[in-house]
Design an enzyme around this catalytic site. Structure first.
Site, PDB file in Angstrom:
ATOM      1  N   ASP A   1      -3.210 -13.465  -2.090  1.00  0.00           N
ATOM      2  CA  ASP A   1      -4.082 -13.002  -1.046  1.00  0.00           C
ATOM      3  C   ASP A   1      -5.077 -14.273  -0.812  1.00  0.00           C
ATOM      4  O   ASP A   1      -5.662 -14.459   0.342  1.00  0.00           O
ATOM      5  CB  ASP A   1      -5.139 -11.906  -1.656  1.00  0.00           C
ATOM      6  CG  ASP A   1      -5.404 -12.300  -3.189  1.00  0.00           C
ATOM      7  OD1 ASP A   1      -5.253 -13.114  -3.669  1.00  0.00           O
ATOM      8  OD2 ASP A   1      -6.476 -11.462  -3.409  1.00  0.00           O
TER       9      ASP A   1
ATOM     10  N   ARG B   1      -1.549  -1.503   0.909  1.00  0.00           N
ATOM     11  CA  ARG B   1      -1.683  -1.341   2.095  1.00  0.00           C
ATOM     12  C   ARG B   1      -0.168  -1.801   2.719  1.00  0.00           C
ATOM     13  O   ARG B   1       0.323  -2.692   2.343  1.00  0.00           O
ATOM     14  CB  ARG B   1      -2.752  -2.117   2.705  1.00  0.00           C
ATOM     15  CG  ARG B   1      -4.169  -1.637   2.607  1.00  0.00           C
ATOM     16  CD  ARG B   1      -5.012  -2.522   3.399  1.00  0.00           C
ATOM     17  NE  ARG B   1      -4.863  -3.868   3.233  1.00  0.00           N
ATOM     18  CZ  ARG B   1      -5.347  -4.615   4.250  1.00  0.00           C
ATOM     19  NH1 ARG B   1      -5.939  -4.499   5.307  1.00  0.00           N
ATOM     20  NH2 ARG B   1      -5.279  -6.070   4.228  1.00  0.00           N
TER      21      ARG B   1
ATOM     22  N   SER C   1      -1.059 -10.298  -5.081  1.00  0.00           N
ATOM     23  CA  SER C   1      -2.103 -11.081  -5.764  1.00  0.00           C
ATOM     24  C   SER C   1      -2.101 -11.116  -7.337  1.00  0.00           C
ATOM     25  O   SER C   1      -3.145 -10.754  -7.839  1.00  0.00           O
ATOM     26  CB  SER C   1      -3.410 -10.546  -5.077  1.00  0.00           C
ATOM     27  OG  SER C   1      -3.377 -10.185  -3.798  1.00  0.00           O
TER      28      SER C   1
END
Length: 897
Positions: free
Chosen positions: A637, A519, A583
């Protein structure tokens, strides 16, 4: 003339549909806890939970009490793939003094007959399971227990009502020292009929008896049976429909002849439906009609014979003979002559017509009640059209020349959306009892095997405390300079040294890489009274060939996605501060430097491990040479999750991810972080706890299934704790268990389908769907069918149980790890009682129906001095990355000042 006389016995389809609706209402009443005591149709649970599946095998005994003869049977069931069985029986005449004597005599008589049978068959020295067919209404609380509610069919044995007939039989058998029999099941003959036919036809889920007595049973959804605990699966309900109408519900359909017959019976006011349809009463009904017609001069010139005045003189066999239309009137003439009535041809035609109307009404009423059961089954299954089989037994159905044809025709007319096959049972009460016993025997054996397979997933409180202590030890190793190099829980410093204070503002970009999607976000943060966070984002897929290609290809793909987004938002010229959510385990030397320790979650891009991911991103931006960005922070994350919740709640100092992966971060006192210079303030530590256990410290709780999942993964021997607790692996653990249970013949009829062999077919979202409390087993079966697994109702129950065991253990292990963290926070603060908030994200926590509850309960149990609030994070990896960037900018500006 007869038609006019018996007008009320001729029932139109509208009347039958009305009877069907009345019976449906009675069924609902009988199933409800509050309404059952006043219901006439008792809807008795039989505790038969499963139909034969073809894997039953062995020798079984059955005894059958309910008719004029007592029967003993030996049933051999062969596991030869052909579902064959062999039945040997012996009949014993039941004397009247036994039928109307006392209870002790009755059960001694049964035990003596069984002893004689076992001697005849040379079975005395074998220990065999026994099924007891007891064809009277019983209240059961277990399969092997039943309290007699009332005698029917001319039985009137004293001292048996309201007692457990199985324990009475066991006592009688115990007196006979030379036989060893285990009474496993108490079965109603109707249930036996369904089970016998169910052995030959798996679609059979209704049993019907239409003979001396009448009754029906069917497989009902457990969630509708208020009288029995539990919502899973199905159970056979013995309707005891003979009492339908005892409360007056059929009074408008009962004729004067029905009332007269009832008054002269052994049980006036009881079993009124049975008295309208069973063969025990139809002959008497015909006699009363003929008698009245004769008295009124409509038959036999008004001459009444002594025989016609005698109760019971006309029997069902006479009606069956008179309705053999092919033989003309000869049978009718012969029977009437035997009764000293001297019939004319018109008399014979009229009497034959009376028999037809009486037996036709019986078939009509039986069809209406059966149609109500079939409609209920179809609605339970939420089907527009249903194929099913009705197992059927009883003398009236078998011997009456027209009955079966009439019944079939009317049922099909009343329920046109049900394709019904009627299957005649061969010795339902004997073989059926043996089949119930065989199924009970199979289920008991299966239960032991399933319990054994799932036992390693049941973690005691002591085991969970041990996990908590081991996690605490590993956390300390990761913080200490001398042990950090070999520690499995890496305790990586993030250089995030503060949480949001509300003064953050500006426009920030965030990138989020951590799974199969990537994203790019634009985040606008406002401070002051109009404090808010606005986000715009775009999602891009990462193809497998890029996830597992070269590092250069991966970062070029990421920069291509950023370029598309900047153009889409019209901000290509602005040099915005950027937070990069990455992450994967990184070793950071500062907030904007992150060296990849190792890939997880299916990524395998080459030339990345040991490299600084921020440098790789900057180089890819330079290669593209289209725009420039200020990369301020590389973020995990989990840290983003903590920061997002920290923006809402300043007490949030822990972040937890329970989704595809599993990880925790928390604010640690700088003085405890030996690998970073300085003792003042706090810094967020990314624990990377997924590697907990990689040194073998939790091998004692790893199962053979965990080992199989680990060996088949991309990183064998690594991330062992994550492989027991995270969404990416739970479905795969379930699949391994299902394969093992199928190999043992406990699932899917012992056949491992092609789809079950496919790694990764059982996604974690299916666990969440299957374990949903709102989901009926029917829907579980549909999910399994989508996966190419053709399951029975029993299979669905087992699959649901397996999913439950795996996800419960995951939540408990996650809770034990988190308890170690909150306890450490409490000790750091030096308080007796800690109040703290944990920011949480991840699909497993958010979507699984039980995970979050079990996790919270485990933390509370293992860290009783900590009051932990769980706060759902909204977009930790996007919003969180922007907030970290904003906090880093604020702290940087403060430092410069």
């Amino acid at each position: 003339q007869v038609d006019r006389y018996l007008y009320h016995m001729r029932l139109s389809d509208d009347v039958l549909l009305d009877v069907m609706a009345r019976f449906q209402a009675e069924m609902v009443k009988g199933l409800g806890r509050d309404t059952n005591p006043t219901a006439t149709v008792k809807m008795l649970p039989s505790f038969v939970r499963s139909l034969p599946d073809g894997s039953e095998k062995g020798d079984f005994l059955a005894v059958d009490l309910g008719g004029s003869q007592f029967r003993a049977h030996q049933v051999k069931v062969f596991d030869d793939g052909k579902q064959s069985s062999q039945l040997e029986s012996k009949f014993y005449h039941t004397p009247k003094e036994v039928i109307q004597g006392n209870g002790a005599e009755l059960f001694d008589y049964i035990a003596d007959c069984l002893l004689d049978f076992m001697e005849t068959k040379s079975l005395k020295h074998k220990k065999l399971p026994l099924g007891f067919t007891f064809s009277f209404p019983c209240k059961q609380t277990r399969l092997e227990e039943g309290f007699l509610l009332a005698w029917t069919k001319h039985f009137k044995v004293r001292g048996v009502q309201d007692t457990d007939v199985v324990s009475s039989l066991r006592k009688a058998l115990q007196k006979r020292k030379d036989i060893d029999v285990d009474v496993l099941a108490l079965v109603n003959d109707t249930v036996g009929t369904m089970m016998t036919c169910g052995y030959d036809d798996p679609r059979c889920e209704v049993g019907l008896i239409i003979g001396t007595g009448t009754n029906a049973c069917y497989m009902e959804e457990m969630r509708h049976i208020d009288l029995v605990e539990g919502d899973e699966g199905r159970m056979c309900i013995n309707t005891e429909w003979g009492a339908f109408g005892d409360d007056g519900a059929l009074d408008d359909l009962r004729t004067e002849f029905d009332r007269e017959l009832d008054l002269g019976s052994l049980n006036p006011g009881k079993q009124l439906f049975e008295k309208m349809i069973s063969s025990l009463y139809l002959g008497e009904l015909v006699r009363l009609i003929i008698l009245k017609m004769t008295k009124e001069g409509l038959l036999f010139n008004g001459k009444v014979s002594t025989a016609l005045l005698t109760k019971g003189k006309i029997e069902m066999k006479h009606i069956s003979a008179m309705e053999k239309y092919k033989e003309g009137l000869s049978n009718t003439k012969e029977i009437l002559t035997e009764l000293n009535l001297f019939p004319s041809e018109e008399d014979c035609i009229a009497v034959q017509h009376v028999c037809t109307i009486v037996s036709f009404r019986s078939a009509n009423l039986c069809a209406a009640a059966l149609a109500a059961i079939l409609t209920r089954l179809r609605e339970n299954k939420k089907l527009l059209r249903m194929r099913t089989t009705v197992g059927i037994d009883g003398g009236l159905y078998k011997t009456h020349p027209q009955y079966a044809k009439r019944l079939h025709k009317v049922v099909r007319r009343l329920v046109p959306n049900c394709d019904v096959r009627f299957l005649l049972s061969v010795n339902g009460s004997g073989k059926g009892a043996a089949m119930v016993t065989a199924v009970a025997h199979r289920l008991a054996t299966q239960r032991k095997q399933i319990d054994a397979a799932l036992a390693p997933f049941l973690l005691s409180l002591d085991t969970l405390r041990e996990v908590k202590h081991k996690m605490r030890t590993e956390l300390e190793y990761g913080l200490k300079r001398e042990t950090q190099g070999t520690a499995t829980v890496k305790m990586l410093p993030t250089y995030v040294c503060g949480t949001p204070d509300g003064t953050e503002k500006g426009k920030f970009l965030a990138l989020d890489l951590g799974g199969t999607n990537f994203r790019v976000l634009l985040v606008k943060i406002r401070s002051g009274r109009r404090r808010s966070v606005q986000m715009y984002n775009k999602i891009f897929a990462i193809p497998l060939e890029i996830m597992q290609g070269t590092g250069e290809e991966l970062f070029d793909h990421i920069v291509q996605c950023i370029a598309d987004f900047l153009e889409y938002m019209g901000i290509k010229g602005a040099r915005l501060p950027l937070g990069f959510t990455f992450s994967f385990p990184c070793r950071q030397a500062s907030i904007d430097k992150g060296t990849l320790v190792g890939w997880t979650k299916g990524f395998k891009a080459t030339d990345c491990e040991g490299e600084d991911v921020v440098d790789m991103l900057r180089e890819a931006i330079r290669r593209r040479n289209e725009f420039d960005l200020d990369i301020v922070a590389v973020v995990n994350d989990t840290v983003g999750t903590m920061m997002t919740c920290g923006y809402e709640d300043p007490n949030c100092e822990i972040g937890l991810i329970a989704g595809t992966g599993s990880n925790v971060c928390y604010m640690e006192d700088m003085k405890n972080i030996e690998i970073v210079e300085g003792n003042e303030g706090k810094m967020c530590i990314n624990t990377e706890w997924g590697g907990f256990g990689d040194n073998g410290c939790i091998d004692n709780i790893r199962t053979k299934y965990d080992k199989e999942v680990d060996e088949g993964s991309l990183n064998p021997g690594k991330q062992r704790y994550e492989k027991m607790t995270s969404g990416m692996y739970l479905g795969e653990i379930v699949r391994q268990i299902l394969i093992d249970l199928t190999k043992q013949g406990l699932l899917f009829r012992g056949k491992i389908s092609e789809s079950l062999r496919k790694r990764g077919i059982f996604e974690t979202k299916f666990l969440s769907q299957i374990e949903s409390d709102r989901l009926a087993l029917l829907q579980v079966r549909r999910i399994l069918q989508q996966l190419g697994l053709d399951s029975t109702c029993d299979d669905s129950i087992i699959v649901k149980e397996v999913c439950g065991a795996v996800s419960k253990r995951a939540a408990q292990l996650c809770g034990a790890g988190l308890a170690a963290i909150v306890e450490k926070k409490r000790e750091n603060r030096g308080v007796e009682h800690l109040q703290i908030t944990v920011g949480v994200d991840g699909t497993l926590y958010k979507l699984h129906p039980h995970f979050s509850r079990i996790l919270r309960e485990t933390v509370k149990e293992l860290a009783p001095q900590c009051d932990v609030t769980f706060m759902l994070s909204e977009d930790g990896s996007g919003k969180g990355a922007a907030l970290i960037t904003a906090v880093a900018k604020r702290l940087h500006n403060v430092g410069q000042k």
